[in-house]
Write a protein that holds these residues in place. Structure first.
Motif, PDB file in Angstrom:
ATOM      1  N   MET A 122     -81.875 -56.284  34.942  1.00 51.86           N
ATOM      2  CA  MET A 122     -81.543 -56.983  36.185  1.00 51.86           C
ATOM      3  C   MET A 122     -80.074 -57.392  36.217  1.00 51.86           C
ATOM      4  SD  MET A 122     -83.263 -60.482  37.686  1.00 51.86           S
ATOM      5  CE  MET A 122     -82.839 -61.399  36.184  1.00 51.86           C
ATOM      6  N   VAL A 123     -79.567 -57.916  35.095  1.00 51.00           N
ATOM      7  CA  VAL A 123     -78.171 -58.353  35.053  1.00 51.00           C
ATOM      8  C   VAL A 123     -77.227 -57.161  35.159  1.00 51.00           C
ATOM      9  CG1 VAL A 123     -76.400 -59.410  33.604  1.00 51.00           C
ATOM     10  CG2 VAL A 123     -78.636 -60.492  33.821  1.00 51.00           C
ATOM     11  N   VAL A 124     -77.502 -56.106  34.423  1.00 50.32           N
ATOM     12  CA  VAL A 124     -76.648 -54.914  34.498  1.00 50.32           C
ATOM     13  C   VAL A 124     -76.657 -54.347  35.914  1.00 50.32           C
ATOM     14  CG1 VAL A 124     -76.316 -52.546  33.694  1.00 50.32           C
ATOM     15  CG2 VAL A 124     -76.890 -54.349  32.055  1.00 50.32           C
ATOM     16  N   SER A 125     -77.837 -54.266  36.515  1.00 54.57           N
ATOM     17  CA  SER A 125     -77.944 -53.752  37.884  1.00 54.57           C
ATOM     18  C   SER A 125     -77.149 -54.625  38.856  1.00 54.57           C
ATOM     19  CB  SER A 125     -79.415 -53.694  38.303  1.00 54.57           C
ATOM     20  OG  SER A 125     -79.541 -53.223  39.626  1.00 54.57           O
ATOM     21  N   ALA A 126     -77.264 -55.951  38.693  1.00 49.91           N
ATOM     22  CA  ALA A 126     -76.542 -56.861  39.574  1.00 49.91           C
ATOM     23  C   ALA A 126     -75.034 -56.693  39.430  1.00 49.91           C
ATOM     24  CB  ALA A 126     -76.939 -58.307  39.262  1.00 49.91           C
ATOM     25  N   ILE A 127     -74.562 -56.533  38.203  1.00 49.78           N
ATOM     26  CA  ILE A 127     -73.121 -56.378  37.986  1.00 49.78           C
ATOM     27  C   ILE A 127     -72.615 -55.078  38.602  1.00 49.78           C
ATOM     28  CG2 ILE A 127     -71.367 -56.013  36.194  1.00 49.78           C
ATOM     29  CD1 ILE A 127     -72.856 -58.095  34.511  1.00 49.78           C
ATOM     30  N   THR A 128     -73.384 -54.001  38.510  1.00 54.27           N
ATOM     31  CA  THR A 128     -72.944 -52.750  39.147  1.00 54.27           C
ATOM     32  C   THR A 128     -72.883 -52.914  40.664  1.00 54.27           C
ATOM     33  OG1 THR A 128     -75.199 -51.836  39.233  1.00 54.27           O
ATOM     34  CG2 THR A 128     -73.871 -51.313  37.288  1.00 54.27           C
ATOM     35  N   GLU A 129     -73.832 -53.656  41.235  1.00 54.67           N
ATOM     36  CA  GLU A 129     -73.807 -53.891  42.683  1.00 54.67           C
ATOM     37  C   GLU A 129     -72.615 -54.759  43.062  1.00 54.67           C
ATOM     38  OE1 GLU A 129     -77.431 -55.347  44.321  1.00 54.67           O
ATOM     39  OE2 GLU A 129     -78.685 -53.858  43.295  1.00 54.67           O
ATOM     40  N   LEU A 130     -72.368 -55.803  42.287  1.00 58.06           N
ATOM     41  CA  LEU A 130     -71.237 -56.682  42.573  1.00 58.06           C
ATOM     42  C   LEU A 130     -69.905 -55.965  42.376  1.00 58.06           C
ATOM     43  CD1 LEU A 130     -72.602 -59.862  40.762  1.00 58.06           C
ATOM     44  CD2 LEU A 130     -72.348 -59.577  43.238  1.00 58.06           C
ATOM     45  N   ALA A 131     -69.846 -55.100  41.383  1.00 54.94           N
ATOM     46  CA  ALA A 131     -68.621 -54.343  41.135  1.00 54.94           C
ATOM     47  C   ALA A 131     -68.325 -53.392  42.275  1.00 54.94           C
ATOM     48  CB  ALA A 131     -68.735 -53.568  39.827  1.00 54.94           C
ATOM     49  N   ALA A 132     -69.363 -52.793  42.824  1.00 51.10           N
ATOM     50  CA  ALA A 132     -69.253 -51.926  44.008  1.00 51.10           C
ATOM     51  C   ALA A 132     -68.156 -50.873  43.875  1.00 51.10           C
ATOM     52  CB  ALA A 132     -69.012 -52.782  45.262  1.00 51.10           C
ATOM     53  N   GLY A 133     -68.018 -50.322  42.676  1.00 52.87           N
ATOM     54  CA  GLY A 133     -67.039 -49.275  42.452  1.00 52.87           C
ATOM     55  C   GLY A 133     -65.621 -49.766  42.266  1.00 52.87           C
ATOM     56  N   ARG A 134     -65.398 -51.085  42.320  1.00 54.07           N
ATOM     57  CA  ARG A 134     -64.043 -51.624  42.193  1.00 54.07           C
ATOM     58  C   ARG A 134     -63.600 -51.734  40.739  1.00 54.07           C
ATOM     59  NH1 ARG A 134     -64.425 -57.287  44.687  1.00 54.07           N
ATOM     60  NH2 ARG A 134     -66.429 -57.194  43.573  1.00 54.07           N
ATOM     61  N   ILE A 135     -64.555 -51.774  39.824  1.00 57.16           N
ATOM     62  CA  ILE A 135     -64.283 -51.921  38.401  1.00 57.16           C
ATOM     63  C   ILE A 135     -65.397 -51.215  37.652  1.00 57.16           C
ATOM     64  CG2 ILE A 135     -65.494 -54.152  38.296  1.00 57.16           C
ATOM     65  CD1 ILE A 135     -63.462 -55.060  36.200  1.00 57.16           C
ATOM     66  N   ALA A 136     -65.059 -50.539  36.566  1.00 56.91           N
ATOM     67  CA  ALA A 136     -66.060 -49.795  35.804  1.00 56.91           C
ATOM     68  C   ALA A 136     -66.989 -50.759  35.069  1.00 56.91           C
ATOM     69  CB  ALA A 136     -65.373 -48.867  34.811  1.00 56.91           C
ATOM     70  N   VAL A 137     -68.235 -50.339  34.889  1.00 58.38           N
ATOM     71  CA  VAL A 137     -69.226 -51.154  34.189  1.00 58.38           C
ATOM     72  C   VAL A 137     -69.823 -50.338  33.043  1.00 58.38           C
ATOM     73  CG1 VAL A 137     -71.386 -52.448  34.366  1.00 58.38           C
ATOM     74  CG2 VAL A 137     -69.783 -52.418  36.304  1.00 58.38           C
ATOM     75  N   ILE A 138     -69.829 -50.936  31.865  1.00 54.28           N
ATOM     76  CA  ILE A 138     -70.421 -50.347  30.664  1.00 54.28           C
ATOM     77  C   ILE A 138     -71.587 -51.236  30.270  1.00 54.28           C
ATOM     78  CG2 ILE A 138     -70.029 -49.706  28.247  1.00 54.28           C
ATOM     79  CD1 ILE A 138     -66.955 -49.694  29.030  1.00 54.28           C
ATOM     80  N   ALA A 139     -72.744 -50.659  30.042  1.00 54.27           N
ATOM     81  CA  ALA A 139     -73.939 -51.445  29.746  1.00 54.27           C
ATOM     82  C   ALA A 139     -74.277 -51.419  28.269  1.00 54.27           C
ATOM     83  CB  ALA A 139     -75.132 -50.920  30.542  1.00 54.27           C
ATOM     84  N   GLY A 140     -74.559 -52.575  27.694  1.00 51.17           N
ATOM     85  CA  GLY A 140     -75.104 -52.620  26.354  1.00 51.17           C
ATOM     86  C   GLY A 140     -76.515 -52.052  26.358  1.00 51.17           C
ATOM     87  N   ASN A 141     -76.807 -51.172  25.420  1.00 45.90           N
ATOM     88  CA  ASN A 141     -78.143 -50.563  25.349  1.00 45.90           C
ATOM     89  C   ASN A 141     -78.709 -50.580  23.935  1.00 45.90           C
ATOM     90  OD1 ASN A 141     -76.335 -48.592  24.365  1.00 45.90           O
ATOM     91  ND2 ASN A 141     -77.694 -46.921  24.944  1.00 45.90           N
ATOM     92  N   GLY A 142     -78.103 -51.367  23.054  1.00 44.72           N
ATOM     93  CA  GLY A 142     -78.493 -51.336  21.655  1.00 44.72           C
ATOM     94  C   GLY A 142     -79.666 -52.233  21.322  1.00 44.72           C
ATOM     95  N   SER A 143     -80.274 -51.959  20.191  1.00 42.95           N
ATOM     96  CA  SER A 143     -81.366 -52.763  19.649  1.00 42.95           C
ATOM     97  C   SER A 143     -81.550 -52.386  18.184  1.00 42.95           C
ATOM     98  CB  SER A 143     -82.663 -52.508  20.425  1.00 42.95           C
ATOM     99  OG  SER A 143     -83.767 -53.151  19.810  1.00 42.95           O
ATOM    100  N   ASN A 144     -82.239 -53.249  17.435  1.00 40.49           N
ATOM    101  CA  ASN A 144     -82.589 -52.862  16.065  1.00 40.49           C
ATOM    102  C   ASN A 144     -83.809 -51.944  16.055  1.00 40.49           C
ATOM    103  OD1 ASN A 144     -84.350 -55.011  16.813  1.00 40.49           O
ATOM    104  ND2 ASN A 144     -84.848 -55.349  14.668  1.00 40.49           N
TER     105      ASN A 144
END
Length: 291
Positions: free
Chosen positions: A58-80
């Protein structure tokens, strides 16, 4: 889109412990205005370890929407857990991301064979580029240059966030992985020299509080303007140190609260800084002219 001045963005919370989307929107807009090149969403600084998978996405999705192509977004996807990392990768692969930041599996201390299998599974879960993330102080395991070179042969592994603070690794990794492999510093105090040695950017905690100055320092360093870059870096030196008087992101969220950028709320087991550290962070911000 995976180089330059990249902020490891905090996640604002309400007093009830929910994500504060109003402050999140303000932070994204501020970084666009200040010239930050990209945002890492849901990394260590974003308190990803205390978020559910649904909240994470939800947070990653929200940030991509807020960024709206104005700034690149990289998502953390790691886990143990490889299955969890794959699950997160699959759930976010449809989003307009520049790529993923995949932390070395923590706690388990996998073998080299296990590491290769882990990252191979994550690569197979998405066509998007992925950055390795080596932070032994948090994971308990160090990805050595020879291991990184082997991992770099996997599809989609295009670079690394190297957070050991060991500048000598830049030359080693460049020799082993080639010029196209993206080397990013994950250690603010040594980030300037990391870039002057051949790195291509930083993923920064300090950029949360001094985004414009961080961008100027990165621009100078990448242009090989050592004196200018060191001058900008020296202006941030006390902030670099203050942001790690306790485990990240405790100090940086406290600093941002003093700057009026969010409320000082954390997810347990993270709590606010001790009183002496609160005073130290406040005095450092005052001396830097941030409050």
């Amino acid at each position: 889109m995976l180089t330059g001045s990249i902020v490891a963005l905090v996640t604002p919370f309400t007093s009830q412990g929910n994500v504060d989307f109003a402050f999140l929107e303000a932070l994204v807009n501020w970084h666009v205005e200040q010239g930050t090149d990209a945002i890492v969403a849901m990394g260590t600084t974003g308190e990803s370890a205390t978020m559910s998978h649904d909240e994470h996405v939800m947070v990653v999705s929200a940030i991509t929407e807020l960024a709206a192509g104005r700034i690149a977004v990289i998502a953390g996807n790691g886990s143990n857990s490889t299955s969890e990392a794959v699950h997160l990768t699959e759930r976010m692969s449809h989003l307009p991301l520049a790529g993923f930041l995949n932390v070395n599996p923590y706690y388990n201390k996998p073998s080299q064979c296990g590491l290769m299998a882990h990252y191979r599974a994550c690569c197979e879960a998405s066509d998007l580029p992925q950055l390795l993330y080596n932070v032994p102080s948090r994971t308990g395991a160090d990805l050595l240059p020879e291991q990184i070179a082997e991992l770099a042969t996997l599809p989609n592994i295009v670079g690394i966030k190297e957070a050991t603070g060991d500048i000598s690794r830049v030359a080693q990794l460049r020799e082993l992985c080639g010029d196209d492999f993206i080397l990013l510093s994950g250690d603010d105090p040594t980030g300037c020299d990391f870039m002057l040695q051949g790195g291509r950017g930083v993923i920064s905690v300090t950029a949360n509080v001094m985004p414009a100055l961080m961008k100027r320092m990165v621009t100078a360093a990448l242009a090989g303007e050592a004196d200018t870059a060191h001058n900008y870096d020296q202006q941030m030196a006390t902030i670099h140190a203050a942001m790690f008087v306790q485990a990240n992101p405790i100090p940086v969220k406290w600093a941002l609260s003093l700057m009026g950028k969010l409320q000082p709320h954390y997810r347990l087991p993270m709590t606010e800084p001790e009183l002496a550290q609160q005073h130290h962070i406040e005095q450092t911000l005052k001396q830097a002219g941030l409050i």
